[in-house]
Design a protein around this motif. Structure first.
Motif, short mmCIF file in Angstrom:
data_model
loop_
_atom_site.label_atom_id
_atom_site.label_comp_id
_atom_site.label_asym_id
_atom_site.label_seq_id
_atom_site.Cartn_x
_atom_site.Cartn_y
_atom_site.Cartn_z
N GLU A 239 -32.91 -8.14 -7.61
CA GLU A 239 -32.75 -9.39 -8.35
C GLU A 239 -31.58 -10.17 -7.73
O GLU A 239 -30.45 -9.70 -7.70
N VAL A 240 -31.86 -11.35 -7.20
CA VAL A 240 -30.88 -12.10 -6.43
C VAL A 240 -29.67 -12.47 -7.28
O VAL A 240 -28.52 -12.40 -6.82
N ALA A 241 -29.87 -12.85 -8.53
CA ALA A 241 -28.78 -13.34 -9.36
C ALA A 241 -27.78 -12.25 -9.73
O ALA A 241 -26.57 -12.49 -9.79
N THR A 242 -28.26 -11.04 -9.98
CA THR A 242 -27.39 -9.97 -10.49
C THR A 242 -27.17 -8.83 -9.52
O THR A 242 -26.19 -8.09 -9.63
N GLY A 243 -28.09 -8.63 -8.56
CA GLY A 243 -27.99 -7.49 -7.66
C GLY A 243 -28.66 -6.23 -8.19
O GLY A 243 -28.68 -5.20 -7.51
N LYS A 244 -29.23 -6.29 -9.41
CA LYS A 244 -29.91 -5.11 -9.94
C LYS A 244 -31.20 -4.84 -9.15
O LYS A 244 -31.81 -5.76 -8.60
N VAL A 245 -31.59 -3.57 -9.14
CA VAL A 245 -32.73 -3.16 -8.33
C VAL A 245 -33.76 -2.44 -9.20
O VAL A 245 -33.42 -1.56 -10.00
N PRO B 226 -23.94 -3.42 -10.44
CA PRO B 226 -24.62 -4.06 -9.30
C PRO B 226 -23.76 -5.15 -8.68
O PRO B 226 -22.94 -5.79 -9.34
N LYS B 227 -23.99 -5.37 -7.39
CA LYS B 227 -23.25 -6.39 -6.66
C LYS B 227 -24.25 -7.29 -5.93
O LYS B 227 -24.88 -6.84 -4.96
N PRO B 228 -24.41 -8.52 -6.38
CA PRO B 228 -25.36 -9.42 -5.70
C PRO B 228 -24.88 -9.80 -4.31
O PRO B 228 -23.68 -9.87 -4.05
N TYR B 229 -25.82 -10.03 -3.42
CA TYR B 229 -25.50 -10.52 -2.09
C TYR B 229 -25.56 -12.05 -2.13
O TYR B 229 -26.57 -12.63 -2.54
N VAL B 230 -24.48 -12.68 -1.72
CA VAL B 230 -24.37 -14.12 -1.84
C VAL B 230 -24.59 -14.77 -0.48
O VAL B 230 -23.84 -14.47 0.48
N LEU B 231 -25.58 -15.63 -0.39
CA LEU B 231 -25.83 -16.36 0.85
C LEU B 231 -24.88 -17.55 0.90
O LEU B 231 -24.83 -18.36 -0.03
N THR B 232 -24.13 -17.67 1.98
CA THR B 232 -23.11 -18.72 2.08
C THR B 232 -23.52 -19.85 3.01
O THR B 232 -22.82 -20.87 3.09
N MET B 233 -24.63 -19.73 3.71
CA MET B 233 -25.07 -20.76 4.65
C MET B 233 -26.30 -21.47 4.12
O MET B 233 -27.18 -20.85 3.50
#
Length: 245
Positions: A103-109, A217-224
């Protein structure tokens, strides 16, 4: 190089360090040949940075052929002087396949396991987010172009579940799917370091790791942005020699 240029080795080393040159290293790359590459990059990155309202975005993929590996001799534990050590040879005990939705928002799987990598397994996997995501929300899945994602049975299932929307990454661009980064963590921190005498033990270990991950959980944040990604890719293309030159 020092001999060829009549310089000292220390001078050559200083030049390499000054310009960040590392001639002893090499890395691999692959450029997508997808004719809709630019459109798909904008679509997927836009979904990450500005998701639709009343919807959840998941990055989905399968990690197939995960081997249950037992070392031929006991692992030597870590000591103050040395890291853990394992034998180079091992005994295979079978394989399993992990279907994962990050899950992109939370990082849960969401991560069910199946013994076989088939379209039927992917169809069964889709029922997990369908049950766990509240009925009032749409579900957007970012995934690759693997054949199991496009079979007639999957298309029929999707027609019966219109809140699901499949968003495909460009061909040969798995780096755009954030779940691949989570797979790397799972591999490096659990699978590669583990010893599993049976497939059941491997699957139990993976489920335990997923459960522990989901507690914090730790979401992966896209910065570009998509344009910034495309500009960086263009800079790589400019460095590739023209075969006609």
């Amino acid at each position: 190089m020092a001999k060829e240029l009549s310089l000292s080795q220390s001078t050559v080393s200083r030049v390499w360090r000054a310009f960040g040159l590392q001639p002893h290293r090499s890395e691999t790359f692959k450029l997508s040949t997808d004719p809709y590459f630019i459109d798909k990059v904008h679509d997927v990155v836009g979904l990450y940075l500005d998701p639709p309202e009343r919807a959840l975005v998941f990055c989905v993929d399968e990690k197939s052929q995960i081997q249950a590996v037992d070392r031929s001799q006991p692992v030597l534990p870590m000591t103050p002087e040395a890291p853990p050590r394992v034998t180079h040879d091992y005994i295979r005990a079978g394989t399993t396949t992990l279907f994962a939705a990050l899950e992109v928002a939370t990082g849960k799987v969401i991560g069910p396991l199946h013994r076989r990598h088939r379209a039927e397994g992917f169809k069964k996997f889709l029922t997990k987010p369908d049950r766990e995501v509240p009925a009032g929300l749409d579900i957007h899945l970012v995934l690759d172009n693997y054949a199991t994602h496009k079979t007639p049975a999957i298309k029929t299932w999707l027609l019966a579940h219109p809140r699901f929307h499949l968003r495909f990454t460009p061909t040969g661009s798995s780096w755009l799917n954030l779940v691949e980064r989570w797979f790397a963590e799972l591999t490096n921190k659990r699978i590669r370091r583990g010893v599993h005498k049976t497939v059941q033990a491997l699957e139990k270990d993976i489920r335990t790791w997923i459960a522990a991950w989901n507690t914090d959980p730790k979401p992966y944040v896209l910065t570009m942005t998509a344009d910034e990604i495309l500009e960086r890719l263009a800079s790589y293309l400019n460095r590739i020699p023209d075969p006609e030159d």
